[in-house]
Design an enzyme around this catalytic site. Sequence first.
Site: not given
Ligand SMILES: *Cc1c(COP(=O)(O)O)cnc(C)c1O
Length: 479
Positions: A128
């Site tokens: 993120k």
């Molecule tokens: C947020 C997250 C996801 C999922 O991503 P999306 O964009 O919601 O599909 C997968 N793995 C981790 C470690 C995350 O923090």
Amino acid sequence: MRRRPLHTQCCDKEIDMKYISTRGGVAPIGFTDAILMGLADDGGLLVPEQLPRLSDDALKAWRSLSYPELALELLALFMEEDIPRDELKRLVDSSYATFRDPHVTPVVKLRDDLHVLELFHGPTFAFKDVALQFLGNLYAYVSRKTGSVIHILGATSGDTGASAIEGVRGKEGIKICILHPHGKVSRVQELQMTTVQDDNVLNLAVEGTFDDCQRIIKELFADVPFKRQYHLRAINSINIARILAQTVYYFYAYFRLAEQGHAGPVNFSVPTGNFGDIFAGYIAKRMGLPVGKLVLATNENDILARFVASGVYQPGEFRGTYSPSMDIQVASNFERYLYYLYDGDTGTVAALMERFKSEGRIEVPQDMLRRVREDFAAYSVSNEECLDTIARYYESYGYLLDPHTACGVAAADKRSDEGEVTVSLSTAHPAKFDEAIRLRNISQVYPEPIQTLFGKPRRVTVVGNANDQVKEQLEAFFG
Ligand SMILES: *Cc1c(COP(=O)(O)O)cnc(C)c1O
């Protein structure tokens, strides 16, 4: 049925990039207004009115660019009208200077047919950061340029909160308040949020679940006078800037494989929760990147895998798993995909979402389902399979997967078609989810930036599970 052209030829400077709602109820707006709006005013999600289509020449020319250079070229297509190129370059450069790897998102080869795209080299060790480092700088720029007050309010089950705080800590003109469920996020996630000492950060630990936190946020945002008075802005994955920033690493990974002599399409396997990350891959494909299949990996919360299998989109029962950032029943970005699946027919998208609200399910007809399967393959991965995959890859390759990444790799393995090459997205560093990894008797050494968190003082306020208690804190903090 209203159809609109969804593409323009790149890089035709006549494009005037505007954003519209998937439900058709918002007049076209510019990029800055789109990021400030968050959720579209008609309840839909904002999407670019037209997607640039990259020529083969552009793809060839961009192959040798560094990550920040590539990000600048791609993002400029979507926001150059609002952000002059030299400003955008500064935003991009400072966003990716915080990453520990010179490649920003390096690609690691495990086998000829399987590569891992490591997205966890940012400040909080989860993918993120790629979007939120940029969004933090973008918000600071918008605040400077327009003089608008930016007060971010969000709820997190762990990764988003840490990443969002890291993206805006200490930045002028911005304050951020993040709600997390008290005692229900991983140890490292909690420390990442609460050891930040900057005065523009407020952590509220709510005595309740993540769903309680989300409900409180939703109700506070729905209180329009309150939202206006305190200038509340969202940071969740419905923000279009996050999606756009995430398209970059699909291109970057493809180019790294091309450099090694790979020609032809590449599959991407993506651990999926809110459909944000994989939707960015879908946009990259529609922009002309040679993507084969987008492999949608879910954990036991398998609404999206069931949709690809049956054409029915309907939440099931909530399951707690080792990959909590994917423990999601309703994928908030799915509506954006419906918009493209139905060729920009906003009337149909609005009707489908209305039906979802009243009946709790959506069903697409067979011809549409065939289109879905041209782009996506989907697999759900059980808790046992997830841990097995971690153990197997650790033994066979000496490579430690976090539980989210393991779901993506397990899904890629379920699809063992001859001759396909897959890049599996690694969304978190294993140290963030040590609790699960220890279940298979694997011990790891924490990277130094995580280790040092344990000795730091913490700043957090525990509040009851009630809107009023949260409101009181916000009035004092934002007031
Ligand atoms: C947020 C997250 C996801 C999922 O991503 P999306 O964009 O919601 O599909 C997968 N793995 C981790 C470690 C995350 O923090």
